[in-house]
Write a protein that holds these residues in place. Structure first.
Motif, mmCIF file in Angstrom:
data_model
loop_
_atom_site.group_PDB
_atom_site.id
_atom_site.type_symbol
_atom_site.label_atom_id
_atom_site.label_comp_id
_atom_site.label_asym_id
_atom_site.label_seq_id
_atom_site.Cartn_x
_atom_site.Cartn_y
_atom_site.Cartn_z
ATOM 1 N N ASP A 1 -6.197 -7.808 4.808
ATOM 2 C CA ASP A 1 -6.856 -6.795 5.455
ATOM 3 C C ASP A 1 -6.382 -6.401 6.815
ATOM 4 O OD1 ASP A 1 -8.679 -4.524 5.136
ATOM 5 O OD2 ASP A 1 -9.891 -5.651 6.591
ATOM 6 N N LYS A 2 -6.233 -7.628 7.564
ATOM 7 C CA LYS A 2 -5.967 -7.396 9.064
ATOM 8 C C LYS A 2 -4.631 -6.864 9.202
ATOM 9 C CE LYS A 2 -8.470 -11.496 10.291
ATOM 10 N NZ LYS A 2 -8.302 -12.956 10.906
ATOM 11 N N ILE B 1 -14.374 -6.085 2.475
ATOM 12 C CA ILE B 1 -13.056 -5.725 3.004
ATOM 13 C C ILE B 1 -13.031 -4.226 3.453
ATOM 14 C CG2 ILE B 1 -10.798 -5.626 2.170
ATOM 15 C CD1 ILE B 1 -11.362 -8.658 0.738
ATOM 16 N N ASP B 2 -13.284 -3.387 2.350
ATOM 17 C CA ASP B 2 -12.885 -1.868 2.749
ATOM 18 C C ASP B 2 -14.156 -1.111 1.971
ATOM 19 O OD1 ASP B 2 -11.029 0.289 4.048
ATOM 20 O OD2 ASP B 2 -11.607 0.743 1.991
ATOM 21 N N PHE C 1 -15.638 -6.438 -2.804
ATOM 22 C CA PHE C 1 -14.481 -5.741 -1.924
ATOM 23 C C PHE C 1 -15.144 -4.601 -1.149
ATOM 24 C CE2 PHE C 1 -10.917 -3.446 -1.106
ATOM 25 C CZ PHE C 1 -9.868 -4.337 -1.022
ATOM 26 N N TRP D 1 -10.675 -14.687 -1.875
ATOM 27 C CA TRP D 1 -11.095 -13.807 -0.846
ATOM 28 C C TRP D 1 -10.848 -14.077 0.478
ATOM 29 C CZ3 TRP D 1 -13.142 -9.886 -2.267
ATOM 30 C CH2 TRP D 1 -13.564 -9.306 -3.670
ATOM 31 N N TYR E 1 -5.877 2.293 3.059
ATOM 32 C CA TYR E 1 -6.032 2.110 1.780
ATOM 33 C C TYR E 1 -5.818 3.269 0.937
ATOM 34 C CZ TYR E 1 -7.637 -3.003 2.353
ATOM 35 O OH TYR E 1 -7.552 -4.204 2.757
ATOM 36 N N THR F 1 0.341 -0.729 3.456
ATOM 37 C CA THR F 1 -0.619 0.331 3.086
ATOM 38 C C THR F 1 -0.859 -0.341 1.491
ATOM 39 O OG1 THR F 1 -1.116 2.407 2.087
ATOM 40 C CG2 THR F 1 1.133 1.720 2.182
ATOM 41 N N VAL G 1 -3.314 -4.382 6.933
ATOM 42 C CA VAL G 1 -3.276 -3.118 6.203
ATOM 43 C C VAL G 1 -3.724 -1.948 7.234
ATOM 44 C CG1 VAL G 1 -4.518 -1.862 4.227
ATOM 45 C CG2 VAL G 1 -3.866 -4.068 3.839
ATOM 46 N N HIS H 1 -6.536 1.010 -3.251
ATOM 47 C CA HIS H 1 -7.861 0.437 -3.211
ATOM 48 C C HIS H 1 -8.085 0.214 -4.755
ATOM 49 C CE1 HIS H 1 -12.008 0.051 -2.332
ATOM 50 N NE2 HIS H 1 -11.583 0.196 -0.980
ATOM 51 N N LEU I 1 -7.512 -12.292 0.881
ATOM 52 C CA LEU I 1 -7.742 -10.848 1.059
ATOM 53 C C LEU I 1 -8.093 -10.354 2.391
ATOM 54 C CD1 LEU I 1 -9.114 -10.188 -2.533
ATOM 55 C CD2 LEU I 1 -6.878 -9.450 -1.764
ATOM 56 N N LYS I 2 -9.097 -11.022 2.736
ATOM 57 C CA LYS I 2 -9.603 -10.953 4.395
ATOM 58 C C LYS I 2 -8.327 -10.893 5.294
ATOM 59 C CE LYS I 2 -14.256 -12.108 3.126
ATOM 60 N NZ LYS I 2 -15.333 -13.316 3.342
#
Length: 372
Positions: free
Chosen positions: A227-228, A364-365, A360, A220, A233, A193, A230, A196, A223-224
């Motif tokens: 995210d897989k 991403i989210d 972002f 970047w 957020y 988790t 996570v 954000h 971060l992508k």
């Protein structure tokens, strides 16, 4: 006296000496009210400006657990009642910007150095540097950041590592991470988790550190991939830490203070300091521009107190790393000596913030389902 006892006594003082009500309570404004008896031996009180008005309003991104450790002794020493509103850093900055010209608080507290630059460049802060800064090393005064530091009063610094729920790790037969790249491992899918970056100072720190340390393109991409793994957020780092405390996730990025506070409450968590690099930042206090004139002297006095020997001892009690020369950290705080610390350039972070956060949100989210 054990730290847990100190916190319980401080919270009891909060309860006994008052809390906000009416319209103030509706917006989570809390009052910590103490006796008006003055400590005649206080060096800060003797040297700082005084006011017959005995209230002060603070916006803060500090955790609820640490605030009684600051406000209660300050009130007992000075007789000044502290009214505060606690928010995530992103919410706090949005509110200060919305109230420009008619601020409802006099001090912003706990904002990171990059957030300071954003507020400073927007003309939302007022110059004040405490005389106690002579006892603070130059490393914390933004002297090398190419910014106007005339509103900056640093009071703690922090590194950032990984908070891990030991029971979740054991139940899922997970190995603890050693590096940031370890967080991308497939076995961590759904186990992380993160706060954000649009609402959390810690989340923004991770974003800035990643892009400045790895470079834009590689950052970047990383971060992508993260995210897989996570699962959720969160609006703030306290919310992401609570998810780890409760076993809803295995880990999150956080400062040591969050982990030590959780351990004090009996949660099965440990702090992992990574081998490759660790995020590092400092937080400060500033006057908000056009603050209430009747609160000016009280606001300056509070800043002086937080940087004094007394205030810095309370910072250590809150599991923060004090910045005053000679101040000692609390037992259990990880030593920074020998660690690879990465300090985000606050000027670069502030200038690129809008574009960075928009990317972002797009890539991403989108922040539409943040946990609180």
């Amino acid at each position: 006296m054990k730290r847990t006892t100190v916190i319980l006594l401080a919270i009891l003082m909060f309860t006994l000496y008052g809390c906000g009500g009416g319209a103030a309570a509706a917006e989570d404004k809390t009052t910590a009210d103490g006796t008006e008896q003055k400590n005649e031996n206080s060096d800060v009180e003797k040297e700082s400006p005084k006011s017959d008005y005995k209230e002060l309003t603070v916006y803060t991104a500090s955790t609820e657990a640490e605030l009684p450790l600051y406000f209660v002794p300050f009130e007992l020493e000075t007789g000044i009642k502290v009214n505060y509103v606690r928010m995530s850093q992103g919410e706090m900055m949005t509110r200060i910007q919305a109230e420009a010209g008619n601020p409802q608080a006099s001090i912003v507290m706990g904002h990171t150095d990059d957030a300071y630059v954003t507020l400073m460049e927007a003309g939302l802060l007022e110059s004040y540097q405490s005389p106690e800064l002579e006892n603070i090393p130059d490393d914390f005064k933004l002297k090398d950041a190419n910014v106007d530091a005339s509103c900056w009063n640093p009071y703690f610094c922090s590194l950032y590592g990984i908070a891990c729920n030991t029971e979740v790790f054991e139940a899922n037969h997970l190995e603890y991470p050693d590096t940031w790249d370890d967080l991308l491992k497939p076995e961590y899918q759904g186990q992380i988790t993160m706060p954000h970056p649009t609402t959390s100072g810690v989340g923004l720190l991770v974003l800035n550190m990643t892009l400045q340390w790895r470079g834009e393109d590689a950052g970047w991409d990383w971060l992508k991939e993260l995210d897989k793994n996570v699962t959720q957020y969160a609006k703030g780092s306290s919310a992401s830490m609570m998810a780890v405390n409760l076993g809803e996730a295995a880990m999150t990025v956080t400062p040591p203070s969050e982990v030590l506070n959780a351990q004090d409450q009996g949660y099965p968590v440990e702090m992992v300091i990574l081998d490759d690099v660790n995020g590092f930042t400092q937080s400060g206090l500033s006057l908000i521009k056009n603050l209430k004139e009747e609160e000016r002297a009280n606001a300056q006095l509070f800043i002086d107190w937080m940087l004094s020997e007394t205030g810095q001892a309370q910072v250590a009690q809150a599991y923060r790393t004090p910045v005053r020369t000679g101040a000692k950290s609390a037992e259990g705080m990880p030593a920074m000596d020998g660690l690879e610390l990465f300090t985000v350039d606050p000027k670069v972070a502030a200038d690129s913030k809008e574009d960075m956060l928009n990317k972002f949100l797009d890539d991403i989210d989108n922040a539409e389902s943040l946990s609180e």
